[in-house]
Design a protein around this motif. Sequence first.
Motif, short mmCIF file in Angstrom:
data_model
loop_
_atom_site.label_atom_id
_atom_site.label_comp_id
_atom_site.label_asym_id
_atom_site.label_seq_id
_atom_site.Cartn_x
_atom_site.Cartn_y
_atom_site.Cartn_z
N TYR A 147 0.82 -1.21 0.00
CA TYR A 147 0.00 0.00 0.00
C TYR A 147 0.86 1.27 0.00
O TYR A 147 0.54 2.24 -0.68
N VAL A 148 1.94 1.24 0.76
CA VAL A 148 2.82 2.40 0.81
C VAL A 148 3.43 2.66 -0.57
O VAL A 148 3.49 3.81 -1.03
N LEU A 149 3.87 1.61 -1.24
CA LEU A 149 4.42 1.76 -2.60
C LEU A 149 3.36 2.32 -3.55
O LEU A 149 3.66 3.17 -4.40
N ALA A 150 2.13 1.84 -3.41
CA ALA A 150 1.04 2.32 -4.27
C ALA A 150 0.77 3.81 -4.02
O ALA A 150 0.55 4.57 -4.97
N VAL A 151 0.81 4.23 -2.76
CA VAL A 151 0.63 5.65 -2.43
C VAL A 151 1.74 6.48 -3.05
O VAL A 151 1.49 7.55 -3.64
N LEU A 152 2.97 6.01 -2.95
CA LEU A 152 4.12 6.75 -3.50
C LEU A 152 4.01 6.90 -5.01
O LEU A 152 4.31 7.97 -5.56
N VAL A 153 3.59 5.84 -5.69
CA VAL A 153 3.45 5.90 -7.15
C VAL A 153 2.35 6.87 -7.56
O VAL A 153 2.51 7.69 -8.47
N SER A 154 1.21 6.81 -6.88
CA SER A 154 0.09 7.70 -7.22
C SER A 154 0.44 9.15 -6.89
O SER A 154 0.07 10.07 -7.63
N ASP A 155 1.15 9.38 -5.79
CA ASP A 155 1.60 10.74 -5.46
C ASP A 155 2.54 11.28 -6.53
O ASP A 155 2.48 12.45 -6.91
N THR A 156 3.43 10.43 -7.02
CA THR A 156 4.36 10.84 -8.06
C THR A 156 3.62 11.18 -9.35
O THR A 156 3.98 12.13 -10.05
N GLY A 157 2.58 10.41 -9.65
CA GLY A 157 1.76 10.72 -10.84
C GLY A 157 1.10 12.08 -10.71
O GLY A 157 1.01 12.84 -11.67
N PHE A 158 0.62 12.40 -9.50
CA PHE A 158 0.01 13.71 -9.28
C PHE A 158 1.04 14.82 -9.42
O PHE A 158 0.75 15.91 -9.92
N LEU A 159 2.27 14.56 -8.96
CA LEU A 159 3.34 15.56 -9.10
C LEU A 159 3.67 15.84 -10.55
O LEU A 159 4.10 16.95 -10.90
#
Length: 346
Positions: A64-76
């Motif tokens: 889940y943490v990895l998924a959050v990091l990837v989605s946050d990076t997409g938003f960035l």
Amino acid sequence: MAWNMTWKNTTHLWLAEDILIQKIGTVLYTYILPVIVGSGFIGNSLSIWVFFRKSLRKLSSSVYVLAVLVSDTGFLVSLLFVWLEVLGYYLNHAQGVCQVLVYLTYVCSFLSVWYMVCVTVENFITICHPTHVQIMCTRARATTVVIVLALAALIMYSLSVMITKVRQSPGSPRALCEKNLEYQTLTSIFTYVDSIITLLIPLSGIAIMLTAMVLSTANSFRWRTESSPNRELMGRRLSAANPQVRVAKMLFALSVSFLVMNSPIHVVRLYYLLRSNSPTIADLSYGEGLMHLVLLFVSYSNCSIKVFLFLIFSRNFRKTLRNLCKGLIGCVFKCNKYKLNERTFV
């Protein structure tokens, strides 16, 4: 969410009331935004690298943490194009790019919120129902949930491509990425539904679960202090033996920071949504506009600070990162030594 991408073209509507907001907006978008985006790219990439290591990736919470990091990076990535617009590069208003970025913004925003819900649920089970951890908190289950949510977001927000259009606005020297007026009713329904599933439900759920975790932790602490030393020692041994329990503090910090930094802007948006059938930045007063701008950047910052939370609250993260850095430095020294030996031999 998509209307964040047209700041330069809407901020002038605030300037009639006070020039101060223009200066604040210019500083935030010109200087603060690239810091958020740049630090976010570096911090998230570093965190992803660390969480992919064997010592951390075996935990279900790491999925889940990895998924959050990837989605946050997409938003960035979408924020990067906002900054380029401020610099005069209007790539996000080009046909095709406009629709892709709006779609990316919606998808990544939805996934960031719901993956954080998953992180909170995982931690809720660990703290409030520790006997269910081995059954509920498995890597296979976490992977399935992440994939299902990603597919749901990709399908659900495909509608955003249809309701977004590049068109020439009256009085504007260039075409703008805006909502398609042909689907105004559909856009309003879409906005209300999106607000419910990415704002009201998840944030309320996170707040309730965090409250339950605090109460459970307080009761557990009181039980240990009032019980015999043997029970307290047994509780500590159980916590040390369960790796999922050891990361509970880090996951709790992630959930709290997410709630604190994102709730204000979402509550404000919900208020604007309920106040007006077609909420736009133009509807805001000077004070509301300034508050919205500041809270928006606080929300943006949440996409970039997670690496600092990992460093502060996760001993395993610090240990793994330290070992990776030592290995990388050792590799560099070996490569330099090898090259030096080659030159000496030649």
